[in-house]
Scaffold this motif. Structure first.
Motif, PDB file in Angstrom:
ATOM      1  N   ASN A   1      -1.502   1.404   9.799  1.00 46.17           N
ATOM      2  CA  ASN A   1      -1.367  -0.011   9.488  1.00 46.17           C
ATOM      3  C   ASN A   1       0.068  -0.492   9.577  1.00 46.17           C
ATOM      4  OD1 ASN A   1      -4.023  -0.331   9.111  1.00 46.17           O
ATOM      5  ND2 ASN A   1      -3.981  -0.002   6.879  1.00 46.17           N
TER       6      ASN A   1
ATOM      7  N   THR B   1      -0.529   4.517   7.156  1.00 45.23           N
ATOM      8  CA  THR B   1      -0.304   5.354   8.333  1.00 45.23           C
ATOM      9  C   THR B   1      -0.207   4.515   9.599  1.00 45.23           C
ATOM     10  OG1 THR B   1      -2.672   5.744   8.198  1.00 45.23           O
ATOM     11  CG2 THR B   1      -1.220   7.533   7.513  1.00 45.23           C
TER      12      THR B   1
ATOM     13  N   HIS C   1       0.850  -1.193   0.000  1.00 45.70           N
ATOM     14  CA  HIS C   1       0.000   0.000   0.000  1.00 45.70           C
ATOM     15  C   HIS C   1       0.877   1.232   0.000  1.00 45.70           C
ATOM     16  CE1 HIS C   1      -3.066  -2.862   0.839  1.00 45.70           C
ATOM     17  NE2 HIS C   1      -2.395  -3.257   1.921  1.00 45.70           N
ATOM     18  N   ARG C   2       0.324   2.286  -0.600  1.00 50.52           N
ATOM     19  CA  ARG C   2       1.121   3.501  -0.720  1.00 50.52           C
ATOM     20  C   ARG C   2       1.249   4.291   0.581  1.00 50.52           C
ATOM     21  NH1 ARG C   2       2.828   4.034  -6.085  1.00 50.52           N
ATOM     22  NH2 ARG C   2       3.704   1.971  -6.003  1.00 50.52           N
ATOM     23  N   GLU C   3       0.068   4.691   1.150  1.00 45.82           N
ATOM     24  CA  GLU C   3       0.140   5.552   2.325  1.00 45.82           C
ATOM     25  C   GLU C   3      -0.246   4.816   3.598  1.00 45.82           C
ATOM     26  OE1 GLU C   3      -2.761   5.486   0.547  1.00 45.82           O
ATOM     27  OE2 GLU C   3      -1.658   6.112  -1.216  1.00 45.82           O
TER      28      GLU C   3
END
Lengths: 223, 223, 223, 223
Positions: C212, C210, C206-208
DNA sequence: AATGAATGAGGGTTCATTCAT
DNA sequence: TATGAATGAACCCTCATTCAT
């Protein structure tokens, strides 16, 4: 309806002969029970059903194999035996004919020993009566010869039938020794002489051989 | 954990013996391939599985049957043969031992002839090597006897091995004649004499020596 | 009448345990049908009958083997799963408990896969209902956890039962990979992390991430 | 002599197909060891011997059953997997192909799980090497796909082989859940989506990306 | 409780024989 | 006539289970 062409007839006989030959070699190699009809069909290059159309059953095929060869053997032996005028000559010819035949039919020898020499019990005789009769007739002829020898004062007064069996067994025993040996079997003449000499005069050396030694030389001079 | 009680052990041996006896008779009657394990189990009055727990397989059972009896035969024959001092004595004892044994083990005779006298081809040997070795050792002993006879000038200079085979075959042949005959077989002594006489002195009557046996014995007692 | 001595009782239990262990290893090695009671008796150093006096039948012995170990597994897994307060913690503990257990009971793993993972058809269930129930209860607990996760908005709204099955299968699959590998299996922690990560967050990056990523690190920081 | 007529040939193939189908259903129902050749012959409406003439032995028949279907499965899956251009497409197609196949071959599924998923120990492998190779090749293809995904930065840097196994196991697990359920299995598409979603993105809901699939697709289309 | 010899139902496999083509 | 697929009785052997000791 077609009448069978001569060619047809000829082929038919050839096929039968071919199947018999193939069967003999396989039966000899593996014995009756370990030979399958498929193996025979395969080696004979016929279909399974074709073998049956010719011989009806495995048992019958086997019997035919034995019968054919035993007939050859007995004819040959009987003729030769009768051919000689003297008792000793007949004995020698008997041994020669049998020995020669087996020399030329080595694979059949095994079948012969298994079936004729060591037959299965009476109830389940694998051989048709005709074959056994044939064999017995040969033995009877030989018995006759022995008997004549006894009557002529040549042979000791023993049970002629037993003596005949003994001679027959002696030739079988010798022939059998070829089966085991992988080496080239000894020349036929040597074997014939050995059996004849042993049967007529025994293993023991006699001191004052007058006429006997002559006849022995004649028998043995092939080697 | 516990070792088997003596009673258990005894029963175990008895059962083995019993099954071997039953098997021998059936194998002798029908041959290896036509005998089924069920027949044996039935006649032995054991369950099928019990036979297997004792002998592992039909083949092994068969081998054990042959092996047991061949051992008996060979021991008996070897001992008797060695027992006599002279060559002729040894020959006679050999014949006597074999003949007597077969007289007492008629059903085994058929198995013996089928297996020892007419073995299946090498690949499918039904006999374990040990049995064949045993048999060969017996024949070797006999060959030794013949050989000694030749060296002593008693026997003609023939191939000792072949002569030994001949004598062995001669006794087999005679024994075999009992198989066919439904009548009571002739007394053993007669048979023994026939074979011995035939082997040593042949079928032919010699002119000069009236009491052959006497003069011949003199020849042999030099050793 | 003797009352069973405490020693007797102790021994009895030891014997049962011993036979179960031996059976497990053989069943695992050869499977149910190719294992014989004799093999078990032999390896356990008891008489055949003794095994029967303890377990009645092969089937019952097999069931007992499975049942005993499944009970251990389920207890361990259930306890661990309940132990953690958060859903993620429970998931991780579930994976850890199962994985650890199989790591320590490698031979049982094969039985487990064969019986629990790929049960025989309903009619011929080899497992007693009690075992299946036990297993189902474990799965139900897991389903409950998933369900709570969904309710808390943590997990996607999928069929909780299916998701639970998937997680269970995922751990099995991983454990299974040890069976083939002859090399030393990777450290348990690695495996636990792999399964947990995959299950919770999938294979995709996943890109962003936070929060997780944080929680993931916590799960994965054992390696 | 004559080559088989086209009709014969056709029938032959039909019979083989028929016996394979029947065998599959019985093997699946009862397992290898509890299936008897007699049952198969009966259900196939052939004589016992006929089954043997077609397949030689129970073992070979079983192997042929597995081999035939595994080949179908692997071909289908491999083709579909290769068909998609993107990594995600390949993953989805893999899952779809496998799932669809099992949906259509429910009885085979049990055999597949028992044999491919839980193989017997190496010594007693029931599967011929060719089948295992086929299966391994399928798994290798999948591993390749995963590996590409990792290289493209799409997937997390995990052991590609393990991840592939995990995905394979995930589909098996799902398919397996049909076996127990007596109710009509859920539509295939649902299952496919569940597995794909779970594998790619995990069970957890991510906070930021509302339309996960969109942003993720962007990641993947760079190749 | 422990023992292990004995049991026998049951299964895989072979192969002589038949018969439709 | 020739073919060979199909048949099924019969055989060898295994192994779970029992039971007398």
């Amino acid at each position: 309806m077609f009448e069978p062409t001569p060619r047809r007839k000829r082929e038919h006989k050839q096929h039968i002969r071919h199947i018999l030959d193939v069967s003999e070699s396989i039966f000899a190699e593996k014995g009756f029970f370990q030979t399958t009809m498929r193996q025979i069909a395969l080696k004979a290059e016929f279909a399974l059903g074709t073998i049956y159309s010719y011989f009806g059953s495995k048992r019958q095929l086997y019997e035919k194999v034995i019968e054919t060869k035993v007939n050859e053997l007995v004819s040959s032996v009987t003729n030769e035996t009768l051919d000689a005028p003297t008792v000793q000559g007949k004995i020698e010819n008997f041994v020669r004919a049998k020995t020669t035949f087996f020399h030329k039919n080595l694979s059949f020898l095994r079948l012969y020993l298994a079936e004729v020499d060591v037959p299965r019990p009476d109830v389940h005789h694998i051989l048709p009566k005709s074959v056994r009769d044939k064999y017995d007739s040969m033995l009877s002829d030989l018995t006759g010869v022995i008997w004549r020898g006894i009557n002529e004062g040549l042979f000791k007064p023993m049970d002629a039938r037993v003596v005949a069996k003994a001679l027959d067994g002696l030739t079988n025993t010798l022939a059998f020794s070829w089966l085991g040996a992988q080496e080239a079997p000894a020349p036929v003449e040597t074997d014939i002489n050995t059996v004849t000499e042993l049967f007529l005069y025994g293993a023991t050396i006699h001191r004052e051989p007058t006429q006997n030694s002559n006849s022995r030389r004649e028998l043995g001079n092939g080697s």
